[in-house]
Design an enzyme around this catalytic site. Structure first.
Site, PDB file in Angstrom:
ATOM      1  N   LYS A 284       0.844  -1.189   0.000  1.00  0.00           N
ATOM      2  CA  LYS A 284       0.000   0.000   0.000  1.00  0.00           C
ATOM      3  C   LYS A 284       0.885   1.246   0.000  1.00  0.00           C
ATOM      4  O   LYS A 284       1.798   1.372   0.815  1.00  0.00           O
ATOM      5  CB  LYS A 284      -0.921  -0.002   1.217  1.00  0.00           C
ATOM      6  CG  LYS A 284      -2.118   0.927   1.085  1.00  0.00           C
ATOM      7  CD  LYS A 284      -3.183   0.632   2.126  1.00  0.00           C
ATOM      8  CE  LYS A 284      -4.435   1.462   1.864  1.00  0.00           C
ATOM      9  NZ  LYS A 284      -5.514   1.191   2.822  1.00  0.00           N
ATOM     10  N   GLU A 368     -20.361  -3.761  10.187  1.00  0.00           N
ATOM     11  CA  GLU A 368     -21.197  -2.835  10.942  1.00  0.00           C
ATOM     12  C   GLU A 368     -22.354  -3.529  11.661  1.00  0.00           C
ATOM     13  O   GLU A 368     -22.694  -3.166  12.789  1.00  0.00           O
ATOM     14  CB  GLU A 368     -21.744  -1.746   9.994  1.00  0.00           C
ATOM     15  CG  GLU A 368     -20.693  -0.810   9.428  1.00  0.00           C
ATOM     16  CD  GLU A 368     -20.033  -1.328   8.163  1.00  0.00           C
ATOM     17  OE1 GLU A 368     -19.179  -0.616   7.610  1.00  0.00           O
ATOM     18  OE2 GLU A 368     -20.357  -2.463   7.739  1.00  0.00           O
ATOM     19  N   ARG A 396     -26.316   0.042   6.858  1.00  0.00           N
ATOM     20  CA  ARG A 396     -26.220  -1.411   6.825  1.00  0.00           C
ATOM     21  C   ARG A 396     -26.770  -2.060   8.091  1.00  0.00           C
ATOM     22  O   ARG A 396     -27.019  -3.259   8.123  1.00  0.00           O
ATOM     23  CB  ARG A 396     -24.752  -1.818   6.668  1.00  0.00           C
ATOM     24  CG  ARG A 396     -24.133  -1.370   5.357  1.00  0.00           C
ATOM     25  CD  ARG A 396     -22.683  -1.771   5.269  1.00  0.00           C
ATOM     26  NE  ARG A 396     -22.288  -1.898   3.876  1.00  0.00           N
ATOM     27  CZ  ARG A 396     -21.236  -2.582   3.458  1.00  0.00           C
ATOM     28  NH1 ARG A 396     -20.473  -3.211   4.329  1.00  0.00           N
ATOM     29  NH2 ARG A 396     -20.941  -2.657   2.176  1.00  0.00           N
TER      30      ARG A 396
END
Length: 625
Positions: A284, A368, A396
């Site tokens: 990354k 979540e 969600r």
């Protein structure tokens, strides 16, 4: 702007496909430099995109988009894909009004097979496309590119389980960079870490391949050694049994920055007629030192200085910071307070809490729903959990909030960050629906601070309540406020400017906007009343009743959808009262990426638009009197 001679030649995917192999390294360098330059001016998701340059190039070299579908989970790693599919010129206005979106959008390009913005959806969407192809007799490969962070989401597990049983040739590419937004957590992360950390296997594989290809005999026997290589892989990397058990063939780990190796693997899996996982290791932030050294900071970042990597220093405390500091202070006073987030301790302001109270801080990954139900379990056992999630991702959790928290009247506090319009991230990230889906939940209290002092006071009030509570606050910084951390009277609103024939009831960040508008109107000799609706639920019925006979028209102003929003609640309350109600908020249409100020203008929520609208309302009201 720097000259990008190769990148400028790519007006469509065929332009890239026709480029000779010898140009790939130079092109990869140009792509990284261009992305750093654009994001430094416009902000965006940088580190993840820097890590997938060669991976995306290899995918487009082997597969034939748009016939073959490439689905990038979340879209945090979709910039390279956009550049290779001819969006170089639009990329200069990345995330700006009229420019290229920061996420995948079907309406932007035929190469964007599926809209993205929320994590863990790619495998489900890809499997759906494969099943549709089979039923409709269409050809074409389908590839889901999903990060190891998105694999922490339960939806990804559900999709992998179904896909493995389907026997369809789904290709799942796991982009393993050890990061989501913050560092990854959970069992899947540990599983991939065990595979990734086996340097013996990777070293053995590279050396064996290199030595064999040096001789004619070695080149001849190399294919016959494939089975031996797989046996060695299973001996050294027994943990890939997870994917095999789900019904996938596992290939990897593969060096995500080696184009030759990537192309070879993708050409091989193209011919598979069954589900396969290709585990790719990437770095990354690769190619830009500041992003490599601090990938979390450069995951999603605003404008910054390329040389130093520094962003402009904030002149005000963000609402997230105020929330985090207040919750940390409350945790010092109360040992029953704990904090929960879904892969975003930094974004939600909880990093300091995590350092000071590690045993009471829980990052559950991109899960979540699990976060909310776990909080319900903790509340049922005597804790006071605070769940900090962005409004767009809180969507969600609707069933978990309703079924697991509200029906049991459990004292879970939902800290709803990024409520309202969010600016450049656009429609997938707006937090405009939370009022509509929370207001009808039984036993729920919804706080709506208009200043940072109100935010602090509301947090203190909410943790004392034996009921579900939510506090919604916008991205950026509310005004500090003049009243200090004054106690909040539960369920009561505040008259900020005395009642008039036309009175505005505003909530959240738009209270200040209503007061600004009132000042400009006063300078023209016109007066409006302004009420600060500190609570969305319960509404201050006593104050609403007191308006009867004194106010002709009420105008509600909110940073949420007008469909079933706060204004709709006020309008319903006054339905038979003789008081006219006009609702202003986010209209029932998609609000595209732009600055928040530009989005406010589009929605008619800026001072100029409010002033014009209120002037017309006052003239009409005066005509009725």
């Amino acid at each position: 702007m720097t000259e990008y001679k190769l990148l400028e030649q790519i007006n469509c995917i065929d332009d890239f496909k026709s480029m000779p192999k010898e140009t790939y390294a130079e092109l990869a360098g140009e792509i990284r430099s261009f992305m750093v330059e654009c994001v430094s001016k416009n902000g965006g998701h940088l580190a993840s995109n820097l890590g997938v340059v060669e991976l995306t190039m290899a995918l487009h070299k082997v597969f034939d988009s748009p016939k073959d579908k490439l689905i990038f989970d979340v879209g945090h790693q979709g910039y390279v894909h956009k550049l290779l599919t001819g969006r170089y010129s639009g990329f200069k206005k990345l995330r700006k009004r009229g420019g290229v979106s920061g996420f995948l959008k079907r309406e932007e390009s035929e190469h964007d097979a599926f809209n993205a913005g929320h994590a863990s959806t790619s495998v489900s969407a890809a499997l759906g496309m494969l099943r549709a192809n089979k039923l409709m007799g269409r050809e074409g490969h389908v590839v889901a590119v999903i990060g190891d962070g998105s694999l922490t989401g339960g939806m990804a597990f559900e999709a992998l389980d179904d896909a493995g049983r389907s026997k369809l040739p789904l290709i799942v590419v796991i982009n393993d960079n050890e990061m989501a937004i913050s560092g990854n957590v959970g069992a899947m992360y540990r599983h991939l870490s065990r595979i990734r950390s086996s340097k013996r296997y990777l070293l053995f594989k590279r050396r064996t391949q290199s030595n064999l290809l040096k001789t004619k005999l070695g080149s001849l026997i190399a294919p016959k050694l494939l089975k031996l290589k797989n046996r060695i892989k299973y001996f050294i990397l027994p943990n890939n049994i997870l994917f095999e058990a789900l019904g996938f063939t596992y290939l990897g780990p593969v060096d995500g920055h080696d184009m030759d190796e990537l192309v070879e693997v993708f050409n091989r899996v193209k011919n598979f007629r069954y589900p396969v996982v290709v585990h790719v290791l990437t770095k990354k932030g690769k190619g830009y030192d500041h992003a490599e050294n601090n990938p979390e900071k450069f995951h999603g970042i605003g404008a910054f200085d390329i040389e130093t990597g520094e962003t402009p220093k904030a002149t005000k405390l963000s609402n997230s910071k105020v929330f985090g500091d207040t919750v940390t202070a409350l945790a010092k006073e109360r040992e029953d307070i704990c904090a929960i987030t879904a892969a975003m301790p930094t974004g939600t302001g909880l990093s300091e809490f995590a350092k000071k109270f590690p045993e009471r801080f829980f990052d559950v990954g991109i899960a979540e729903q699990h976060a909310v139900t776990m909080a319900a379990g903790m509340a049922a056992s005597g804790m006071r959990p605070i769940v900090a999630i962005y409004s767009t991702f809180m969507q969600r959790c609707y069933d978990q909030i309703l079924h697991d928290v509200c029906l049991q009247r459990l004292p879970v506090l939902l800290a709803i960050d990024r409520a309202g319009l969010v600016g450049e991230d656009g429609e997938t990230h707006h937090g405009i629906n939370d009022i509509a889906y929370l207001a009808h939940a039984p036993n729920m209290t919804i706080y709506s601070p208009s200043t940072q002092n109100e935010l602090r006071s509301m947090l203190r009030d909410a943790v004392r309540r034996d009921m579900p509570c939510a506090i919604r606050y916008n991205r950026g910084s509310l005004p500090e406020g003049d009243d200090g951390e004054a106690p909040i009277e539960y369920g009561k609103w505040v008259v900020e400017k005395s009642l008039e024939q036309v009175t505005v009831i505003a909530t959240g960040r738009l209270v200040h906007r209503a007061l600004q508008t009132a000042l400009e109107l006063k300078a023209e000799g016109r007066e409006i009343g302004v009420i600060n609706a500190r609570f969305i639920k319960p509404m201050d019925r006593d104050l609403l009743d007191s308006l009867k006979g004194r106010v002709k028209t009420v105008v509600t102003v909110e940073d949420g959808t007008v469909v079933n929003g706060f204004g709709a609640m006020v309008s319903s309350y006054y339905s038979c009262s003789g008081i006219g109600v006009l609702t202003k908020g986010i209209p029932d249409r998609i609000i595209p990426q732009a600055s928040i100020a530009e989005q406010d203008v589009e929605c008619g929520l800026d001072v100029g638009s409010l002033k014009k609208m209120l002037t017309e309302v006052m003239d009409e009201t005066a005509g009725r009197c």
